[in-house]
Design a protein around this motif. Sequence first.
Motif, PDB file in Angstrom:
ATOM      1  N   PHE A   1       0.830  -1.206   0.000  1.00 30.01           N
ATOM      2  CA  PHE A   1       0.000   0.000   0.000  1.00 30.01           C
ATOM      3  C   PHE A   1       0.870   1.264   0.000  1.00 30.01           C
ATOM      4  O   PHE A   1       0.569   2.229  -0.704  1.00 30.01           O
ATOM      5  CB  PHE A   1      -0.983   0.008   1.181  1.00 30.01           C
ATOM      6  CG  PHE A   1      -2.075  -1.007   1.050  1.00 30.01           C
ATOM      7  CD1 PHE A   1      -3.046  -0.889   0.056  1.00 30.01           C
ATOM      8  CD2 PHE A   1      -2.127  -2.090   1.909  1.00 30.01           C
ATOM      9  CE1 PHE A   1      -4.051  -1.831  -0.066  1.00 30.01           C
ATOM     10  CE2 PHE A   1      -3.132  -3.041   1.793  1.00 30.01           C
ATOM     11  CZ  PHE A   1      -4.097  -2.911   0.795  1.00 30.01           C
ATOM     12  N   ASP A   2       1.944   1.251   0.804  1.00 33.06           N
ATOM     13  CA  ASP A   2       2.861   2.394   0.802  1.00 33.06           C
ATOM     14  C   ASP A   2       3.423   2.620  -0.596  1.00 33.06           C
ATOM     15  O   ASP A   2       3.464   3.742  -1.091  1.00 33.06           O
ATOM     16  CB  ASP A   2       4.029   2.163   1.775  1.00 33.06           C
ATOM     17  CG  ASP A   2       3.607   2.175   3.229  1.00 33.06           C
ATOM     18  OD1 ASP A   2       2.594   2.823   3.556  1.00 33.06           O
ATOM     19  OD2 ASP A   2       4.307   1.532   4.047  1.00 33.06           O
TER      20      ASP A   2
ATOM     21  N   PRO B   1      -6.886   5.875   6.320  1.00 31.13           N
ATOM     22  CA  PRO B   1      -5.592   5.199   6.386  1.00 31.13           C
ATOM     23  C   PRO B   1      -4.584   5.738   5.366  1.00 31.13           C
ATOM     24  O   PRO B   1      -3.385   5.778   5.641  1.00 31.13           O
ATOM     25  CB  PRO B   1      -5.901   3.734   6.113  1.00 31.13           C
ATOM     26  CG  PRO B   1      -7.346   3.607   5.910  1.00 31.13           C
ATOM     27  CD  PRO B   1      -7.971   4.944   6.079  1.00 31.13           C
ATOM     28  N   VAL B   2      -5.067   6.174   4.202  1.00 35.52           N
ATOM     29  CA  VAL B   2      -4.156   6.746   3.211  1.00 35.52           C
ATOM     30  C   VAL B   2      -3.552   8.034   3.756  1.00 35.52           C
ATOM     31  O   VAL B   2      -2.343   8.263   3.660  1.00 35.52           O
ATOM     32  CB  VAL B   2      -4.869   6.982   1.861  1.00 35.52           C
ATOM     33  CG1 VAL B   2      -4.039   7.866   0.938  1.00 35.52           C
ATOM     34  CG2 VAL B   2      -5.183   5.658   1.184  1.00 35.52           C
TER      35      VAL B   2
ATOM     36  N   ALA C   1      -6.769   7.353  -2.357  1.00 36.12           N
ATOM     37  CA  ALA C   1      -7.376   6.216  -1.672  1.00 36.12           C
ATOM     38  C   ALA C   1      -8.117   5.321  -2.653  1.00 36.12           C
ATOM     39  O   ALA C   1      -8.002   4.087  -2.597  1.00 36.12           O
ATOM     40  CB  ALA C   1      -8.319   6.711  -0.579  1.00 36.12           C
ATOM     41  N   GLU C   2      -8.855   5.926  -3.541  1.00 32.00           N
ATOM     42  CA  GLU C   2      -9.599   5.159  -4.547  1.00 32.00           C
ATOM     43  C   GLU C   2      -8.642   4.377  -5.448  1.00 32.00           C
ATOM     44  O   GLU C   2      -8.875   3.209  -5.735  1.00 32.00           O
ATOM     45  CB  GLU C   2     -10.446   6.117  -5.381  1.00 32.00           C
ATOM     46  CG  GLU C   2     -11.337   5.426  -6.398  1.00 32.00           C
ATOM     47  CD  GLU C   2     -12.182   6.441  -7.164  1.00 32.00           C
ATOM     48  OE1 GLU C   2     -12.152   6.372  -8.402  1.00 32.00           O
ATOM     49  OE2 GLU C   2     -12.832   7.289  -6.514  1.00 32.00           O
TER      50      GLU C   2
ATOM     51  N   ARG D   1      -0.959   7.137   6.311  1.00 35.03           N
ATOM     52  CA  ARG D   1       0.241   6.586   5.663  1.00 35.03           C
ATOM     53  C   ARG D   1       1.076   7.703   5.017  1.00 35.03           C
ATOM     54  O   ARG D   1       2.305   7.698   5.129  1.00 35.03           O
ATOM     55  CB  ARG D   1      -0.138   5.535   4.620  1.00 35.03           C
ATOM     56  CG  ARG D   1      -0.545   4.206   5.230  1.00 35.03           C
ATOM     57  CD  ARG D   1      -1.086   3.259   4.157  1.00 35.03           C
ATOM     58  NE  ARG D   1      -1.445   1.973   4.696  1.00 35.03           N
ATOM     59  CZ  ARG D   1      -0.626   0.904   4.741  1.00 35.03           C
ATOM     60  NH1 ARG D   1       0.594   0.990   4.254  1.00 35.03           N
ATOM     61  NH2 ARG D   1      -1.034  -0.225   5.251  1.00 35.03           N
TER      62      ARG D   1
ATOM     63  N   SER E   1      -7.121   1.419  -3.435  1.00 30.42           N
ATOM     64  CA  SER E   1      -8.109   0.524  -2.809  1.00 30.42           C
ATOM     65  C   SER E   1      -8.042   0.525  -1.287  1.00 30.42           C
ATOM     66  O   SER E   1      -8.075  -0.521  -0.638  1.00 30.42           O
ATOM     67  CB  SER E   1      -7.967  -0.902  -3.347  1.00 30.42           C
ATOM     68  OG  SER E   1      -8.128  -0.916  -4.744  1.00 30.42           O
ATOM     69  N   LEU E   2      -7.942   1.714  -0.716  1.00 31.66           N
ATOM     70  CA  LEU E   2      -8.024   1.914   0.729  1.00 31.66           C
ATOM     71  C   LEU E   2      -8.974   3.085   0.968  1.00 31.66           C
ATOM     72  O   LEU E   2      -9.262   3.841   0.053  1.00 31.66           O
ATOM     73  CB  LEU E   2      -6.657   2.268   1.325  1.00 31.66           C
ATOM     74  CG  LEU E   2      -5.657   1.155   1.571  1.00 31.66           C
ATOM     75  CD1 LEU E   2      -4.329   1.756   2.044  1.00 31.66           C
ATOM     76  CD2 LEU E   2      -6.160   0.150   2.576  1.00 31.66           C
ATOM     77  N   SER E   3      -9.409   3.238   2.206  1.00 34.03           N
ATOM     78  CA  SER E   3     -10.217   4.419   2.510  1.00 34.03           C
ATOM     79  C   SER E   3      -9.298   5.616   2.750  1.00 34.03           C
ATOM     80  O   SER E   3      -8.089   5.468   2.952  1.00 34.03           O
ATOM     81  CB  SER E   3     -11.116   4.161   3.717  1.00 34.03           C
ATOM     82  OG  SER E   3     -10.336   3.956   4.862  1.00 34.03           O
TER      83      SER E   3
END
Length: 153
Positions: A6-7, A35-36, A26-27, A39, A30-32
């Motif tokens: 994800f990072d 959390p983005v 985020a989109e 990060r 694929s994270l909300s």
Amino acid sequence: MPLDEFDRAIIAVLQEDARMPVAQVAERVSLSATPVSRRIKRLEEEGIITGYQPVLDPRRLGLELDAYVLINLDAHSDANIERFEQAILDSPYVIACHAVTGDMDYLVHVVARDVEHLSQITLKSLLRIPGVRDVKSIIVLETVKAPRTLPLD
């Protein structure tokens, strides 16, 4: 701290467009958004992301010539190196400078309006830095690849 998938995805998206809103990042990964956002903040705090700046087109700013200047110093004393590096830091047309191995001491990336301007920068600025012994210029004819992103694997 090692980067997870994800990072890496977040960094890849930000390398494409650092002004992209967090919700859009985020989109894409694929994270909300929350959390983005956390990060990104962590990546900034850890110094992985060190800043944001626009990418400028030097030609549109009248800087038509791109050159590399190889420089040798006559002595490698601390005072000589400090004096040289300060002069390089003070020069607005030097956009990068690297201490290098091999026959030369420094590789200096210079932008200029034209060949005459490069000549002025070289002869009236770089060659006049106390302690500079040799200067060799290389003019870029064409840029084949100029990455603005770093590999993330």
